[in-house]
Design a protein around this motif. Structure first.
Motif, mmCIF file in Angstrom:
data_model
loop_
_atom_site.group_PDB
_atom_site.id
_atom_site.type_symbol
_atom_site.label_atom_id
_atom_site.label_comp_id
_atom_site.label_asym_id
_atom_site.label_seq_id
_atom_site.Cartn_x
_atom_site.Cartn_y
_atom_site.Cartn_z
ATOM 1 N N PRO A 1 -5.863 4.792 -11.834
ATOM 2 C CA PRO A 1 -4.941 4.417 -10.754
ATOM 3 C C PRO A 1 -3.683 5.290 -10.757
ATOM 4 O O PRO A 1 -3.302 5.858 -11.775
ATOM 5 C CB PRO A 1 -4.595 2.963 -11.051
ATOM 6 C CG PRO A 1 -4.999 2.720 -12.450
ATOM 7 C CD PRO A 1 -6.009 3.746 -12.826
ATOM 8 N N VAL B 1 -3.899 -1.994 -6.978
ATOM 9 C CA VAL B 1 -4.977 -2.377 -7.893
ATOM 10 C C VAL B 1 -4.370 -2.936 -9.181
ATOM 11 O O VAL B 1 -3.215 -2.677 -9.492
ATOM 12 C CB VAL B 1 -5.924 -1.202 -8.235
ATOM 13 C CG1 VAL B 1 -6.677 -0.733 -7.019
ATOM 14 C CG2 VAL B 1 -5.179 -0.057 -8.883
ATOM 15 N N GLN C 1 0.645 -0.089 -9.373
ATOM 16 C CA GLN C 1 -0.505 0.800 -9.531
ATOM 17 C C GLN C 1 -1.352 0.730 -8.265
ATOM 18 O O GLN C 1 -1.627 -0.363 -7.754
ATOM 19 C CB GLN C 1 -1.339 0.418 -10.741
ATOM 20 C CG GLN C 1 -0.601 0.695 -12.037
ATOM 21 C CD GLN C 1 -1.524 0.592 -13.225
ATOM 22 O OE1 GLN C 1 -2.474 -0.195 -13.234
ATOM 23 N NE2 GLN C 1 -1.253 1.389 -14.237
ATOM 24 N N CYS D 1 -10.867 6.806 -1.135
ATOM 25 C CA CYS D 1 -10.460 6.110 -2.357
ATOM 26 C C CYS D 1 -11.564 6.233 -3.400
ATOM 27 O O CYS D 1 -12.737 6.024 -3.095
ATOM 28 C CB CYS D 1 -10.163 4.648 -2.047
ATOM 29 S SG CYS D 1 -8.764 4.445 -0.927
ATOM 30 N N ASN D 2 -11.171 6.578 -4.617
ATOM 31 C CA ASN D 2 -12.132 6.853 -5.671
ATOM 32 C C ASN D 2 -11.889 5.893 -6.834
ATOM 33 O O ASN D 2 -10.902 6.009 -7.557
ATOM 34 C CB ASN D 2 -11.980 8.313 -6.121
ATOM 35 C CG ASN D 2 -13.080 8.754 -7.042
ATOM 36 O OD1 ASN D 2 -13.697 7.944 -7.726
ATOM 37 N ND2 ASN D 2 -13.317 10.054 -7.071
ATOM 38 N N ASP D 3 -12.836 4.962 -7.040
ATOM 39 C CA ASP D 3 -12.716 3.976 -8.107
ATOM 40 C C ASP D 3 -12.884 4.582 -9.494
ATOM 41 O O ASP D 3 -12.479 3.972 -10.484
ATOM 42 C CB ASP D 3 -13.761 2.863 -7.927
ATOM 43 C CG ASP D 3 -13.458 1.995 -6.722
ATOM 44 O OD1 ASP D 3 -12.272 1.849 -6.380
ATOM 45 O OD2 ASP D 3 -14.415 1.480 -6.108
ATOM 46 N N ALA E 1 -3.705 3.890 0.267
ATOM 47 C CA ALA E 1 -4.219 3.404 -1.011
ATOM 48 C C ALA E 1 -3.757 1.970 -1.257
ATOM 49 O O ALA E 1 -2.556 1.682 -1.191
ATOM 50 C CB ALA E 1 -3.733 4.305 -2.139
ATOM 51 N N TRP F 1 0.849 -1.190 0.000
ATOM 52 C CA TRP F 1 0.000 0.000 0.000
ATOM 53 C C TRP F 1 0.888 1.243 0.000
ATOM 54 O O TRP F 1 2.085 1.170 0.223
ATOM 55 C CB TRP F 1 -0.943 0.014 1.204
ATOM 56 C CG TRP F 1 -0.250 -0.243 2.505
ATOM 57 C CD1 TRP F 1 -0.099 -1.444 3.144
ATOM 58 C CD2 TRP F 1 0.424 0.722 3.334
ATOM 59 N NE1 TRP F 1 0.625 -1.282 4.308
ATOM 60 C CE2 TRP F 1 0.966 0.036 4.447
ATOM 61 C CE3 TRP F 1 0.626 2.098 3.243
ATOM 62 C CZ2 TRP F 1 1.682 0.669 5.452
ATOM 63 C CZ3 TRP F 1 1.345 2.740 4.248
ATOM 64 C CH2 TRP F 1 1.862 2.024 5.335
ATOM 65 N N LYS G 1 -4.836 2.432 -6.059
ATOM 66 C CA LYS G 1 -6.096 3.155 -6.119
ATOM 67 C C LYS G 1 -5.813 4.608 -5.755
ATOM 68 O O LYS G 1 -4.954 4.899 -4.930
ATOM 69 C CB LYS G 1 -7.096 2.551 -5.135
ATOM 70 C CG LYS G 1 -8.513 3.023 -5.322
ATOM 71 C CD LYS G 1 -9.446 2.284 -4.398
ATOM 72 C CE LYS G 1 -9.700 0.913 -4.980
ATOM 73 N NZ LYS G 1 -10.852 0.246 -4.339
ATOM 74 N N ASP G 2 -6.513 5.547 -6.366
ATOM 75 C CA ASP G 2 -6.316 6.970 -6.062
ATOM 76 C C ASP G 2 -7.123 7.333 -4.817
ATOM 77 O O ASP G 2 -8.350 7.362 -4.843
ATOM 78 C CB ASP G 2 -6.729 7.842 -7.249
ATOM 79 C CG ASP G 2 -6.247 9.275 -7.108
ATOM 80 O OD1 ASP G 2 -6.097 9.753 -5.960
ATOM 81 O OD2 ASP G 2 -6.023 9.920 -8.137
ATOM 82 N N CYS G 3 -6.407 7.594 -3.735
ATOM 83 C CA CYS G 3 -7.036 7.922 -2.452
ATOM 84 C C CYS G 3 -6.551 9.283 -1.949
ATOM 85 O O CYS G 3 -6.583 9.568 -0.752
ATOM 86 C CB CYS G 3 -6.716 6.843 -1.420
ATOM 87 S SG CYS G 3 -7.299 5.192 -1.868
#
Length: 166
Positions: free
Chosen positions: A150, A112, A135, A144-146, A109, A100, A137-139
């Motif tokens: 990434p 992913v 890569q 965190c926003n799916d 994050a 992470w 996740k953008d947090c």
């Protein structure tokens, strides 16, 4: 004879001064650095201390490589864990559940995608080197926003095993 001594004293002092920090090097005390970029931005250099990297079977009975960057030593307040199970030379998968990143003290994050790896090109009793392609996740917005793409992390590890651990 006295004038000859005056000539050589500066060279002796310079030589001793040059060698004074030789036992403080990564090659002797252990440690190294991780150079990385996020989303292709500027390269960041993070120094790693002896205990920031766990090499398999060096002062432990682990079969994994773990790279840890503590937030309190990062100028940007980045923090991360990157784990490779049973590392070998060449391309290695990353253990997602232990890998992470927190970018500039934001929300942690997770990893992913399926194309996360560490390519180890040196691993011996003196030095380990690897290229990291990850890569996350953008947090960065506190959650965190799916729907965001990434975060791409590319890095290069250089780590020397302490003389005492060889």
């Amino acid at each position: 004879m006295h004038s000859t001594f005056k000539i050589f004293v500066p060279f002796i002092v310079a030589g001793l001064t040059a060698c004074s920090g030789i036992n403080d090097s990564w090659e002797v005390k252990g440690g190294g650095y991780l150079k990385y970029s996020i989303n292709g931005g500027d390269e960041i250099t993070q120094e790693l201390e002896r205990n920031d990297v766990e090499i398999p079977f060096i002062r432990n009975s682990h079969h994994y490589l773990l790279i840890k960057v503590p937030m309190e030593r990062s100028e940007r307040k980045d923090q991360m864990n990157i784990m490779v199970n049973e590392p070998k030379l060449g391309k290695n998968g990353i253990i997602a559940s232990y890998t992470w990143i927190q970018i500039q003290a934001t929300t942690r994050a997770p990893l992913v995608g399926n194309d996360n790896y560490a390519t180890i090109d040196q691993k011996d009793d003196i030095k380990w080197t690897a290229t990291l392609n990850l890569q996350f996740k953008d947090c960065r917005q506190g959650v965190c926003n799916d729907s965001l793409p990434p975060i791409t992390f590319k890095g290069r590890l250089q780590y020397w095993i302490a003389e005492d651990d060889r």
